[in-house]
Scaffold this motif. Structure first.
Motif, PDB file in Angstrom:
ATOM      1  N   ASP A   1       0.824  -1.245   0.131  1.00 50.77           N
ATOM      2  CA  ASP A   1       0.013   0.082   0.126  1.00 50.77           C
ATOM      3  C   ASP A   1       0.902   1.027  -0.191  1.00 50.77           C
ATOM      4  OD1 ASP A   1      -1.666   2.209   0.517  1.00 50.77           O
ATOM      5  OD2 ASP A   1      -2.873   1.101   1.938  1.00 50.77           O
ATOM      6  N   VAL A   2       1.090   1.751  -1.472  1.00 51.66           N
ATOM      7  CA  VAL A   2       1.996   2.848  -1.394  1.00 51.66           C
ATOM      8  C   VAL A   2       1.719   4.160  -0.469  1.00 51.66           C
ATOM      9  CG1 VAL A   2       2.997   4.541  -3.132  1.00 51.66           C
ATOM     10  CG2 VAL A   2       3.120   2.103  -3.585  1.00 51.66           C
ATOM     11  N   THR A   3       0.472   4.373  -0.834  1.00 49.07           N
ATOM     12  CA  THR A   3      -0.130   5.720   0.168  1.00 49.07           C
ATOM     13  C   THR A   3       0.032   5.530   1.386  1.00 49.07           C
ATOM     14  OG1 THR A   3      -1.787   5.907  -1.647  1.00 49.07           O
ATOM     15  CG2 THR A   3      -2.228   7.040   0.298  1.00 49.07           C
ATOM     16  N   ARG A   4      -0.124   4.427   2.166  1.00 47.41           N
ATOM     17  CA  ARG A   4      -0.155   4.010   3.389  1.00 47.41           C
ATOM     18  C   ARG A   4       1.312   4.260   3.938  1.00 47.41           C
ATOM     19  NH1 ARG A   4      -1.487  -0.955   7.009  1.00 47.41           N
ATOM     20  NH2 ARG A   4      -1.431  -0.008   9.109  1.00 47.41           N
TER      21      ARG A   4
ATOM     22  N   ARG B   1      11.592   6.838  -1.953  1.00 47.92           N
ATOM     23  CA  ARG B   1      10.676   6.598  -2.916  1.00 47.92           C
ATOM     24  C   ARG B   1       9.945   5.084  -2.798  1.00 47.92           C
ATOM     25  NH1 ARG B   1      11.006   4.584  -8.188  1.00 47.92           N
ATOM     26  NH2 ARG B   1      13.287   4.163  -8.040  1.00 47.92           N
ATOM     27  N   PHE B   2       8.635   5.097  -3.034  1.00 49.52           N
ATOM     28  CA  PHE B   2       8.030   3.810  -2.816  1.00 49.52           C
ATOM     29  C   PHE B   2       7.430   3.120  -4.137  1.00 49.52           C
ATOM     30  CE2 PHE B   2       7.849   6.667   0.595  1.00 49.52           C
ATOM     31  CZ  PHE B   2       7.952   5.892   1.954  1.00 49.52           C
ATOM     32  N   ALA B   3       7.902   1.965  -4.212  1.00 49.45           N
ATOM     33  CA  ALA B   3       7.445   1.017  -5.287  1.00 49.45           C
ATOM     34  C   ALA B   3       6.443   0.048  -4.984  1.00 49.45           C
ATOM     35  CB  ALA B   3       8.567   0.331  -6.111  1.00 49.45           C
ATOM     36  N   ARG B   4       5.345  -0.101  -5.799  1.00 47.33           N
ATOM     37  CA  ARG B   4       4.538  -0.748  -5.487  1.00 47.33           C
ATOM     38  C   ARG B   4       4.644  -2.533  -5.711  1.00 47.33           C
ATOM     39  NH1 ARG B   4      -0.538   0.690  -4.738  1.00 47.33           N
ATOM     40  NH2 ARG B   4      -0.131   2.391  -5.659  1.00 47.33           N
TER      41      ARG B   4
END
Length: 196
Positions: free
Chosen positions: A11-14, A33-36
Motif C-alpha cells: 500500500d504505497v499511500t499508507r 521513494r515507494f514502489a508498488r
C-alpha cells in the motif's frame, strides 16, 4: 551519488504517509521513494533505517507506535535502542541519546546495510565509489560512510548479514549522470537502483 532509498510497498499511500510522519520529513536530503509490489515481506531485511529518538526517546517510540509501527523482535536481545517495524513489517531502529554517530535529535540518521565480515572491505570500497560517500569510521563493528563530514545521515555497514533468500524490500538509490538506469547488484548480491 547516493540520493535515496526505494521501499517496496503493498500500500504505497499508507507506507509513504507513515515514513513521512516517522521521519518528520527529515531525511538528510535523501528521497524516500515507494514502489508498488504484490509480494508481502517474509524475511528480515538486509537494509533498514535508523531514526533518532532524541532526548525524549520514549515519547518518540510511543509516537511511532501510534503512527502504526509495531515492536519487532529480530533476535536483537538487550540492546540500547528500540527495534520497531513499519506497517508492512520493515524493521527499523529508534536510537537513544548518546548513540555513536547520531547527529540529529529527529529524523533519519542512518541507512544500515548488513555486511558479512568477509565482505566488509569489498562492500566499503564499492559503496564509497557507487554512492560517492566517504568512510569516516572503520571499526570492528563495521564501517560508517557519510556524504560529507557534517552530514546528519550515515551509511553504516556491518555484521551480521541476514541470509539472502529474496529480493530486498529496501534498496539504496544512486543518481549517476551518463549511467544506464535500472536495478543492479552490489558485490554481496543486494539490489540497488541507478537513476540518471
Amino acid at each position: 551519488m547516493l540520493t535515496g532509498i526505494v521501499i517496496d510497498a503493498l500500500d504505497v499511500t499508507r507506507l509513504e504517509r507513515f515514513w513521512r510522519a516517522a521521519t518528520r520529513g527529515r531525511t538528510g536530503g535523501l528521497a524516500l521513494r515507494f514502489a508498488r509490489t504484490a509480494r508481502p515481506k517474509t524475511d528480515k531485511n538486509r537494509l533498514h533505517l535508523d531514526l533518532s529518538g532524541g532526548p525524549d526517546w520514549r515519547s518518540e517510540v510511543t509516537r511511532l507506535l501510534e503512527l502504526g509501527a509495531t515492536r519487532a523482535d529480530i533476535g536483537q536481545g538487550e540492546v540500547p535502542w528500540d527495534v520497531l517495524a513499519d506497517p508492512e513489517g520493515n524493521e527499523f531502529c529508534v536510537l537513544r541519546p548518546g548513540h555513536p554517530g547520531v547527529r540529529s535529535d529527529s529524523g533519519l540518521v542512518a541507512i544500515c546495510l548488513d555486511v558479512a565480515e568477509r565482505d566488509r572491505g569489498v562492500q566499503s570500497d564499492f559503496w564509497q565509489s557507487e554512492a560517492g560517500w566517504h568512510a569516516v569510521e572503520d571499526h570492528d563493528w563495521g564501517v560508517r560512510l557519510r556524504s560529507r563530514a557534517d552530514s546528519p545521515v550515515a551509511l553504516v555497514m556491518g555484521p551480521p548479514a541476514a541470509p539472502k533468500r529474496e529480493r530486498n524490500r529496501l534498496r539504496p538509490e544512486v543518481t549517476r549522470a551518463g549511467r544506464e538506469p535500472g536495478e543492479f547488484l552490489d558485490p554481496a548480491g543486494n539490489e540497488y537502483h541507478v537513476r540518471s
